[in-house]
Design an enzyme around this catalytic site. Structure first.
Site, PDB file in Angstrom:
ATOM      1  N   THR A 112       8.262  75.115 -93.230  1.00  0.00           N
ATOM      2  CA  THR A 112       8.405  73.661 -93.142  1.00  0.00           C
ATOM      3  C   THR A 112       7.149  72.979 -93.673  1.00  0.00           C
ATOM      4  O   THR A 112       7.036  71.764 -93.641  1.00  0.00           O
ATOM      5  CB  THR A 112       8.646  73.224 -91.689  1.00  0.00           C
ATOM      6  OG1 THR A 112       7.597  73.766 -90.882  1.00  0.00           O
ATOM      7  CG2 THR A 112       9.968  73.757 -91.180  1.00  0.00           C
ATOM      8  N   SER A 153      -3.113  71.412 -85.651  1.00  0.00           N
ATOM      9  CA  SER A 153      -1.744  71.764 -85.996  1.00  0.00           C
ATOM     10  C   SER A 153      -1.440  71.186 -87.357  1.00  0.00           C
ATOM     11  O   SER A 153      -2.134  70.288 -87.827  1.00  0.00           O
ATOM     12  CB  SER A 153      -0.760  71.221 -84.966  1.00  0.00           C
ATOM     13  OG  SER A 153      -0.561  69.842 -85.200  1.00  0.00           O
ATOM     14  N   LYS A 154      -0.395  71.720 -87.986  1.00  0.00           N
ATOM     15  CA  LYS A 154      -0.153  71.276 -89.357  1.00  0.00           C
ATOM     16  C   LYS A 154       0.153  69.790 -89.407  1.00  0.00           C
ATOM     17  O   LYS A 154      -0.066  69.140 -90.400  1.00  0.00           O
ATOM     18  CB  LYS A 154       0.911  72.104 -90.076  1.00  0.00           C
ATOM     19  CG  LYS A 154       2.064  72.546 -89.252  1.00  0.00           C
ATOM     20  CD  LYS A 154       2.950  73.490 -90.079  1.00  0.00           C
ATOM     21  CE  LYS A 154       3.876  74.261 -89.157  1.00  0.00           C
ATOM     22  NZ  LYS A 154       4.801  75.119 -89.821  1.00  0.00           N
ATOM     23  N   ARG A 155       0.647  69.253 -88.286  1.00  0.00           N
ATOM     24  CA  ARG A 155       0.967  67.823 -88.310  1.00  0.00           C
ATOM     25  C   ARG A 155      -0.254  66.956 -88.049  1.00  0.00           C
ATOM     26  O   ARG A 155      -0.200  65.750 -88.181  1.00  0.00           O
ATOM     27  CB  ARG A 155       2.031  67.511 -87.272  1.00  0.00           C
ATOM     28  CG  ARG A 155       3.381  67.899 -87.827  1.00  0.00           C
ATOM     29  CD  ARG A 155       4.497  67.564 -86.885  1.00  0.00           C
ATOM     30  NE  ARG A 155       5.456  68.646 -86.993  1.00  0.00           N
ATOM     31  CZ  ARG A 155       6.180  69.104 -86.007  1.00  0.00           C
ATOM     32  NH1 ARG A 155       6.067  68.584 -84.819  1.00  0.00           N
ATOM     33  NH2 ARG A 155       7.015  70.092 -86.197  1.00  0.00           N
ATOM     34  N   HIS A 156      -1.337  67.567 -87.624  1.00  0.00           N
ATOM     35  CA  HIS A 156      -2.508  66.757 -87.290  1.00  0.00           C
ATOM     36  C   HIS A 156      -3.665  67.007 -88.238  1.00  0.00           C
ATOM     37  O   HIS A 156      -4.792  67.269 -87.822  1.00  0.00           O
ATOM     38  CB  HIS A 156      -2.911  66.984 -85.837  1.00  0.00           C
ATOM     39  CG  HIS A 156      -1.898  66.409 -84.894  1.00  0.00           C
ATOM     40  ND1 HIS A 156      -0.971  67.188 -84.255  1.00  0.00           N
ATOM     41  CD2 HIS A 156      -1.633  65.137 -84.535  1.00  0.00           C
ATOM     42  CE1 HIS A 156      -0.185  66.403 -83.525  1.00  0.00           C
ATOM     43  NE2 HIS A 156      -0.571  65.164 -83.682  1.00  0.00           N
TER      44      HIS A 156
END
Ligand code: GLU
Length: 457
Positions: A12, A237-240
């Site tokens: 993702t 995290s990859k989203r942060h």
């Protein structure tokens, strides 16, 4: 038993630092035990998985030298097999069809939240003859009493009461398998003996084990590794904003430095800081993995990178200084001689052309702003004298040093009267490695040309 591990990223996004470390640990554990390290792309979430992300994961793993053994397994391609297993569990009475509508489920969840109880589907023990004609999910029947203990390679013994585990969904209303089911079936079919992954999956393990037990399969060994946090202690995290592994490649980090750093991030072997891949393979084990989250520290990574740059051969360094461009033999020879000294000052690969660019050609280098003041009229007069007196033949650094010592004495000068201005004129910079070594490597013709060019009369 022959060890088989796997790295199972969800495509993702790019391969992030945490994923790269999980891959490394799986790779090292398999190699340590002469086993196999497999790659599985967990692309069951078709909306969020992209071919670009799959390519980025392969790219990152390849850069780090962590390609899986054999072809990668695509989880989505195995959906029919996952469905077969769910059907088998239904037949054996370990699973049931649950006809709760999304609205009913939402209401039950709401209630469960206020009572702190888990959700119990009324369809678990219902008579199948009463089943309505509408879509259903297939749920695993979790045991109601007792508890399960996992002897985790990193976390130690962890126990969870079955009363907290709700009946997990294995097939969704549209008949598609869930991630929880797919992981278990794939791990079994791939012969995975050791599941090494982030500790955000520890809770899942208790549920997954119940599918394994219902199928009568062997439970793998688990090792759940603490996550990586940022330097500020907050979760990375990859989203942060966490960066991809290949972003570090683009910044000028070496894969060996990155792997050494990732290895040390959460694993230790005494006080060893520099650990080669071969040593890592002979030493790696779960006992060296810490239980606390590791903190990502770019400064440490950078100092390891500097070490790995210094360890490169002069020839490889010369290639990096030239940034892949061709050069005549005398330039290659010059760079090979100077490269180890340049490497002493480099932290990132991109530093090398900045430090050594002046030596990649024979032309007059442009002057940096901080070098210009070093070339006032007095300095230039001394440099012209130096250029005129310099013998024509090439000299080794030692020969040049001896000659220069005599020349300074004769002219009643000190090294500080010639060193800084000579450095500025012939390199364009205020700071470089030993100027005598550099001057010897440039040779008298280039020195004269550069002095004349940067000290116009
Ligand atoms: N696909 C999962 C993830 O990327 C990993 C699952 C596992 O290792 O069991 O977080």
């Amino acid at each position: 038993m022959s060890v088989v591990t796997r790295f199972a990223p969800s495509p993702t996004g790019f391969l992030h630092i945490g994923g790269a470390r999980t891959a490394l640990f799986n790779y090292l554990f398999a190699r340590r035990h002469g086993g196999r390290y497999l790659l599985r792309i967990e692309d069951t979430d078709l909306e969020r998985s992209t071919p670009e992300a799959v390519a980025a994961i392969h790219d990152g793993l390849n850069w780090l030298g962590l390609d899986g053994d054999g072809d990668a397994v695509s989880q989505s391609a195995r959906a029919p097999r996952h469905i077969d297993v769910a059907e088998e569990l239904l037949k054996a009475g370990h699973a049931y069809r649950c006809y709760l509508t999304p609205e009913e489920l939402a209401a039950m969840r709401e209630e469960a939240r206020s009572t702190g109880q888990k959700i119990t589907s009324p369809w678990r023990d219902a008579d199948p003859a009463t089943a309505p004609d509408r879509p259903y999910t297939v749920r695993l029947k979790m045991p109601l009493d007792g508890e399960t203990t996992i002897s985790d390679g990193v976390q130690g013994d962890v126990t969870v009461a079955h009363s907290t585990l709700d009946d997990l969904v294995m097939l969704r209303g549209d008949g598609s398998p869930t991630y929880m089911l797919a992981v278990v079936v794939d791990d079994h079919d791939m012969g995975i003996t050791h599941v090494i992954r982030g500790d955000d999956h520890l809770n899942n393990a208790f549920r997954q084990i119940k599918i394994i037990e219902a199928m009568g399969w062997e439970t793998p060994h688990y090792a759940h590794i603490p996550l990586i946090h940022g330097a500020d202690g907050a979760k990375l995290s990859k989203r942060h904003g966490a960066l991809s592994a290949t972003a570090y490649r683009d910044m000028g980090f070496l894969p060996d430095a990155m792997c050494n750093y990732l290895l040390k991030l959460g694993w230790s072997h005494g006080d060893d800081e520099i650990i080669s891949r071969d040593d890592a393979i002979s030493w790696f084990g779960f006992d060296g993995i810490g239980k606390a989250p590791a903190r990502f520290d770019t400064d440490k990574l950078t100092s390891l990178n500097a070490h790995y740059i210094r360890s490169m051969t002069p020839e490889a360094l010369a290639g990096l200084i030239l940034e892949g461009k061709d050069a005549p033999a005398h330039i290659i020879e010059r760079l090979t001689m100077l490269a180890p000294a340049f490497a002493e000052r480099a932290q990132l690969l991109g530093d090398l052309p900045k430090i050594g660019g002046f030596a990649t050609h024979d032309d007059v280098p442009a002057l940096d702003d901080d070098a210009k003041p070093l070339l006032d009229d007095d300095a230039c007069a001394r440099l012209h004298q130096f250029a005129a007196d310099l013998p024509d033949g090439d000299m080794t650094p030692e020969e040049l040093k001896t000659w220069l010592g005599g020349w300074l004495d004769q002219n009643n000068l000190k090294m500080r009267d010639i060193g800084p201005c000579l450095r500025a004129a012939v390199t364009g910079m205020k700071q470089t490695p030993d100027i005598v070594m550099i001057a010897a490597s440039l040779g008298p013709a280039v020195l004269r040309k550069r002095i004349e060019g940067n000290c116009k009369k």
